[in-house]
Enzyme design. Structure first.
Site, PDB file in Angstrom:
ATOM      1  N   HIS A   1       2.003   5.315  -0.891  1.00 53.32           N
ATOM      2  CA  HIS A   1       2.781   5.784   0.263  1.00 53.32           C
ATOM      3  C   HIS A   1       3.774   6.825  -0.260  1.00 53.32           C
ATOM      4  CE1 HIS A   1       3.935   4.502   4.588  1.00 53.32           C
ATOM      5  NE2 HIS A   1       4.580   5.610   4.337  1.00 53.32           N
TER       6      HIS A   1
ATOM      7  N   ASN B   1      -2.225   5.084  12.032  1.00 51.03           N
ATOM      8  CA  ASN B   1      -0.809   5.188  12.384  1.00 51.03           C
ATOM      9  C   ASN B   1      -0.722   6.116  13.582  1.00 51.03           C
ATOM     10  OD1 ASN B   1      -0.381   3.695  10.092  1.00 51.03           O
ATOM     11  ND2 ASN B   1       0.474   5.378   8.890  1.00 51.03           N
TER      12      ASN B   1
ATOM     13  N   GLU C   1       0.821   1.432  11.827  1.00 50.27           N
ATOM     14  CA  GLU C   1       2.167   1.917  12.158  1.00 50.27           C
ATOM     15  C   GLU C   1       2.178   2.361  13.608  1.00 50.27           C
ATOM     16  OE1 GLU C   1       3.890   5.006   9.693  1.00 50.27           O
ATOM     17  OE2 GLU C   1       3.112   4.073   7.876  1.00 50.27           O
TER      18      GLU C   1
HETATM   19  C1  FCB Z   1       4.745   7.978   9.109  1.00 46.02           C
HETATM   20  C2  FCB Z   1       5.006   7.442   7.722  1.00 46.02           C
HETATM   21  C3  FCB Z   1       6.101   6.419   7.674  1.00 46.02           C
HETATM   22  C4  FCB Z   1       7.239   6.768   8.574  1.00 46.02           C
HETATM   23  C5  FCB Z   1       6.752   7.093   9.959  1.00 46.02           C
HETATM   24  C6  FCB Z   1       7.843   7.408  10.952  1.00 46.02           C
HETATM   25  O1  FCB Z   1       4.165   9.243   9.019  1.00 46.02           O
HETATM   26  O2  FCB Z   1       3.836   6.868   7.208  1.00 46.02           O
HETATM   27  O3  FCB Z   1       6.480   6.273   6.340  1.00 46.02           O
HETATM   28  O4  FCB Z   1       7.980   7.778   8.024  1.00 46.02           O
HETATM   29  O5  FCB Z   1       5.866   8.167   9.909  1.00 46.02           O
END
Ligand code: FCB
Length: 459
Positions: free
Chosen positions: A123, A300, A360
């Protein structure tokens, strides 16, 4: 008043997510090496509030309390990332046992209270030593990633059974090497395209290593995806939408699912001179490696994209018929839950992943404690609720969505935005490191207990 109830499948996983550099702090402790984010955030002008992740949420020391909070919130899974420079401070070679031990303790702590660890290997905190030797635009970085994967999955493979290789290769490559907004801050198309290839190659090479070292584990990659729609029915806006979809979405989906890089984008990049040496970085067999069979695709999702042609003068284009809806979040991202349902349906229909996770989803709002010390983050609660309903609808449509992780477990260091953006369902007071579960967290806790989302009112 009517009320609707959205009951999730029995084995649906409810979790929350963080990443190492954003929460851990302790960047100089126990033998951790320097990462590109240490270097980048300490360089002047890169981070909006001139902050860095040196202390962040001090999760490195407070992880026990954080796990206790997770338990109080009924979380069934915790998605965290492992800091490569804690494991291999120089990127390759020498293993730092203290770093390995930290994650072993964290994982054991989670398992003790029956929270399933979902580990992300990368990450964004590349060891600076590897950056000094070329970073992701260099193929050797993908080779180093496999070495790192081998070390950490040997150590944790008996207890971690959900592995994600790379988080958001678009950010690792284009956002960081073409737009220059994230570390290492380059602005070079050719380097970005090579970086994209090497992150995908690193993923593909890591998959069999993870299977070997972690028998029975599920392995996948995490893509950030933005559904795109044209602003008007004009041919120019359709073209702009297709181009953005290729740049952001298909450039990663297509090779992962065995189709190679999208031909329209390759032609465009060649035409624009972004690939002066063509596709010379693709070696025989690479595309087969990248198409490694995975157990799930992790997505995400934050917002959708409305594409408007920049080529055609505004006066010559058709009037835009699609506008951003409602009030955006503090990242200036449109709130578009229905696009999440479209995204899940589209990806399942087009690429047929065996299983999907939303790893996410969440929103930045700065609502803080009131006089009673409570945080009424109603907009975040609504955001999470409406996106969960979109997930539920996708499941009804037949999409094999197996879990949802809210971003984020707690407020943290939001990369180039520093601490100006708060995504947590838990408030963090950075002065005292006090944590306060926000209203959204308490709502999430109750939704998990019910395995359902309830919507009151006429909607
Ligand atoms: C994503 C990232 C995460 C966070 C969110 C808001 O792109 O993976 O670490 O910053 O956005």
């Amino acid at each position: 008043m009517t009320s609707a109830r959205f009951q999730f499948p029995d084995n649906f996983i409810w979790g929350s997510a963080t990443s190492a550099y954003q929460v851990e702090g302790a960047t100089n402790e126990d033998g951790r090496g320097e990462s590109i984010w240490d270097r980048f955030s300490h360089a002047p002008g890169k981070i909006e509030d001139a902050s860095n992740g040196d202390a962040a949420c001090d999760h490195y020391h407070r992880w026990r309390g954080d796990i206790a909070l997770m338990k109080q919130l009924n979380l069934q899974a915790y998605r965290f990332s492992i800091a490569w420079p804690r494991i291999l401070p120089e990127g390759r070679g020498r293993v730092n046992q203290a770093g390995v031990d930290f994650y072993r303790r964290l994982v054991d702590g989670l398992l003790e209270v029956n929270i399933t660890p979902f580990a992300t290997l990368y990450h964004w905190d590349l060891p600076q030593a590897l950056q000094d030797r070329g970073g992701w635009p260099a193929r050797a970085t993908a080779e180093a990633f496999v070495e790192y994967t081998d070390v950490i999955s040997r150590a944790l493979g008996d207890r971690v059974k959900h592995w994600m290789t790379i988080n958001e290769p678009w950010c690792v490559s284009f956002l960081s090497h073409q737009k220059g907004e994230h570390a290492p801050g380059w602005r070079d198309w050719a380097a970005a395209i090579r970086a994209a290839h090497h992150t995908l190659l690193a993923h593909g090479w890591a998959v069999p290593v993870l299977r070997q070292n972690s028998p029975g584990a599920e392995v996948g990659i995490v893509l950030n995806q933005e559904p795109v729609i044209p602003a008007s029915p004009s041919a120019a806006d359709y073209q702009a939408a297709r181009e953005h979809d290729g740049y952001f979405n298909r450039w990663f989906l297509d090779p992962i699912y065995g189709r190679g890089y999208p031909a329209d984008k390759v032609a465009e990049y060649l035409h624009l001179g972004y690939l002066p040496n063509g596709l010379d970085f693709i070696q025989p067999g690479d595309l087969d490696v990248i198409a490694a069979h995975t157990d799930f695709l992790a997505l995400n999702y934050y917002t959708r994209k409305i594409a408007r042609s920049a080529v055609l003068p505004e006066s010559e284009n058709l009037p835009a018929t699609v506008q951003r809806q409602g009030e955006p979040t503090e990242m200036d991202w449109e709130v578009a839950p229905d696009s999440l349902r479209h995204l899940l349906n589209r990806i399942y229909f087009d690429y047929q992943p065996r299983k999907l996770y939303i790893t996410e989803n969440g929103a930045s709002y700065s609502d803080g404690p009131n006089r009673q010390g409570e945080v009424h983050d109603v907009r975040r609660l609504n955001y999470v609720r409406d996106h969960l309903i979109a997930c539920h609808r996708a499941i009804q449509n037949g999409v094999p969505l197996a879990g949802y992780f809210v971003w984020s477990f707690m407020d943290n260091f939001e990369w180039a935005k520093g601490y100006t953006q708060r995504f947590g369902i838990i408030w963090v007071d950075y002065e005292t490191q006090r944590r306060i579960p926000k209203q959204s967290a308490l709502w999430f806790r109750d939704a998990i207990a019910a395995n359902a989302v309830t919507l009151d009112g006429d909607r």
